[in-house]
Design an enzyme around this catalytic site. Structure first.
Site, PDB file in Angstrom:
ATOM      1  N   LYS A  54       0.846  -1.205   0.000  1.00 31.10           N
ATOM      2  CA  LYS A  54       0.000   0.000   0.000  1.00 31.10           C
ATOM      3  C   LYS A  54       0.880   1.252   0.000  1.00 31.10           C
ATOM      4  O   LYS A  54       0.607   2.221  -0.709  1.00 31.10           O
ATOM      5  CB  LYS A  54      -0.941  -0.016   1.221  1.00 31.10           C
ATOM      6  CG  LYS A  54      -2.057  -1.044   1.055  1.00 31.10           C
ATOM      7  CD  LYS A  54      -2.837  -1.306   2.328  1.00 31.10           C
ATOM      8  CE  LYS A  54      -3.827  -2.458   2.084  1.00 31.10           C
ATOM      9  NZ  LYS A  54      -4.535  -2.882   3.303  1.00 31.10           N
ATOM     10  N   GLN A  98      -4.348  -1.627   9.660  1.00 29.56           N
ATOM     11  CA  GLN A  98      -4.327  -2.922   8.975  1.00 29.56           C
ATOM     12  C   GLN A  98      -5.014  -3.983   9.838  1.00 29.56           C
ATOM     13  O   GLN A  98      -4.648  -4.184  10.999  1.00 29.56           O
ATOM     14  CB  GLN A  98      -2.866  -3.314   8.658  1.00 29.56           C
ATOM     15  CG  GLN A  98      -2.748  -4.577   7.849  1.00 29.56           C
ATOM     16  CD  GLN A  98      -3.369  -4.470   6.447  1.00 29.56           C
ATOM     17  OE1 GLN A  98      -3.206  -3.466   5.761  1.00 29.56           O
ATOM     18  NE2 GLN A  98      -4.105  -5.493   6.039  1.00 29.56           N
ATOM     19  N   ASP A 121     -10.574   3.261   4.618  1.00 25.17           N
ATOM     20  CA  ASP A 121     -10.873   1.837   4.466  1.00 25.17           C
ATOM     21  C   ASP A 121     -12.384   1.594   4.530  1.00 25.17           C
ATOM     22  O   ASP A 121     -12.848   0.504   4.213  1.00 25.17           O
ATOM     23  CB  ASP A 121     -10.182   1.047   5.596  1.00 25.17           C
ATOM     24  CG  ASP A 121      -9.244  -0.018   5.068  1.00 25.17           C
ATOM     25  OD1 ASP A 121      -9.213  -0.211   3.833  1.00 25.17           O
ATOM     26  OD2 ASP A 121      -8.549  -0.652   5.882  1.00 25.17           O
TER      27      ASP A 121
END
Ligand code: NDP
Length: 291
Positions: A54, A98, A121
């Site tokens: 990422k 994450q 996200d």
């Protein structure tokens, strides 16, 4: 019928180029460079790889990334404190924690601490809640589900009234995909491990999205001829002929289903590349929301 292969790599690349252009346009207009903060807790090797890729993708499109790593022994409060600091940092437009967090952490509390304007996200309970409500719009849609919809909308001019079957009901893929399909006016059936006679239900699908994590579970005779099939699954299966000793397969038996479907995503090279592309897109969107 031999299905058209939906090229996720090419679609993902086109999105990345759009994002890179958007970043350039912001800078040319005297605005700030978008920034993404990644928060990694613990040492899960897969998570380390995801975070690295990422960050690399950010660099390629001109988004600045700020990496934060905490030990798996960090306290819940420490993670939440870091998130609050990032909420207050003007250089940070998006915050990505994450997942999964190591066991013992209250994931929902951490996700709830992210400011919804920085929730790139799309997992903040408020953004997910808005996704589920008629007439409300989330600020961000989770990346993999957004990638699935992007592909479907490119493939099918209108999803309205189509029968969509989603295999899987996880928070990160199945459920948000199902909610997005409902918003696109498809008629949606959600299947899971307790669904009876799965093959018969799958056979009703004009659109099939598979996100179960079971290698090649969906067979050719489960699929309605002419269906559009999006395979989200990423599974490692042993393969002594490969240098790494394994190969990646989806949840769909590509060899069989590609003989029946109208269009299908391969694994790898299907949904995967869209996930990171959508994260970049969401980060640019977060920056544009601010100025
Ligand atoms: P989860 O394990 O969280 O969820 C799996 C879902 O599949 C559950 O809802 C489960 O049902 C259902 N399921 C499991 N076994 C069966 C079965 N035999 N029949 C019917 N349903 C079943 O997985 P994720 O949603 O996180 O991921 C799914 C797949 O997608 C994985 O292969 C993962 O690697 C991949 N993935 C790919 C991404 C990408 O970027 N391409 C991103 C994220 C995930 P129940 O709820 O009843 O347990």
């Amino acid at each position: 019928m031999t299905a058209r292969i939906i090229d996720g790599k090419a679609i993902g690349e086109a999105i990345r180029q759009e994002v890179a252009l958007g970043v350039e346009q912001r800078l040319a207009a005297g605005k700030t460079r978008p920034g993404l903060a990644t928060v990694l807790v613990g040492e899960n090797p897969a998570s380390q790889v995801y975070v690295k890729s990422k960050q690399k993708a950010c660099a390629e499109v001109g988004i600045e990334s700020f990496g934060f790593e905490l030990s798996k022994d960090a306290r819940q409060n420490e993670v939440e404190k870091l998130v609050r600091e990032l909420n207050a940092d003007p250089k940070v437009n998006g915050i990505l924690v994450q997942l999964p967090l190591p066991s013992g952490f209250d994931e929902e509390r951490v996700l709830s601490a992210i400011s919804i304007e920085k929730d790139v996200d799309g997992f903040h309970p408020l953004n997910i809640g808005r996704l589920a409500q008629k007439g409300r719009d989330p600020l961000f849609v989770p990346c993999t589900p957004a990638g699935v919809m992007y592909m479907l909308e490119k493939e099918i001019p209108s999803l309205e009234g189509m029968n969509a079957v989603v295999l899987g009901r996880s928070n990160i893929v199945g459920m948000p995909v199902a909610l997005l399909l409902v918003r696109a006016n498809a008629t949606v059936t959600i299947c899971h491990s307790r669904t009876r006679d799965l093959a018969s239900v799958v056979r009703t699908a004009d659109i099939l999205v598979a996100a179960v994590g079971k290698p090649e579970m969906v067979r050719g005779d489960w699929v309605k001829p002419g269906a559009v099939v999006i395979d989200v699954g990423i599974n490692h299966v042993d393969d002594a002929t490969k240098p790494r000793g394994y190969r990646l397969v989806g949840d769909v038996c590509f060899e069989e289903v590609s003989q029946v479907a109208q269009a299908i995503t391969p694994v790898p090279g299907g949904v995967g590349p869209l996930t990171i592309a959508m994260l970049l897109k969401n980060t640019l969107h977060a920056a544009n929301l601010r100025d």
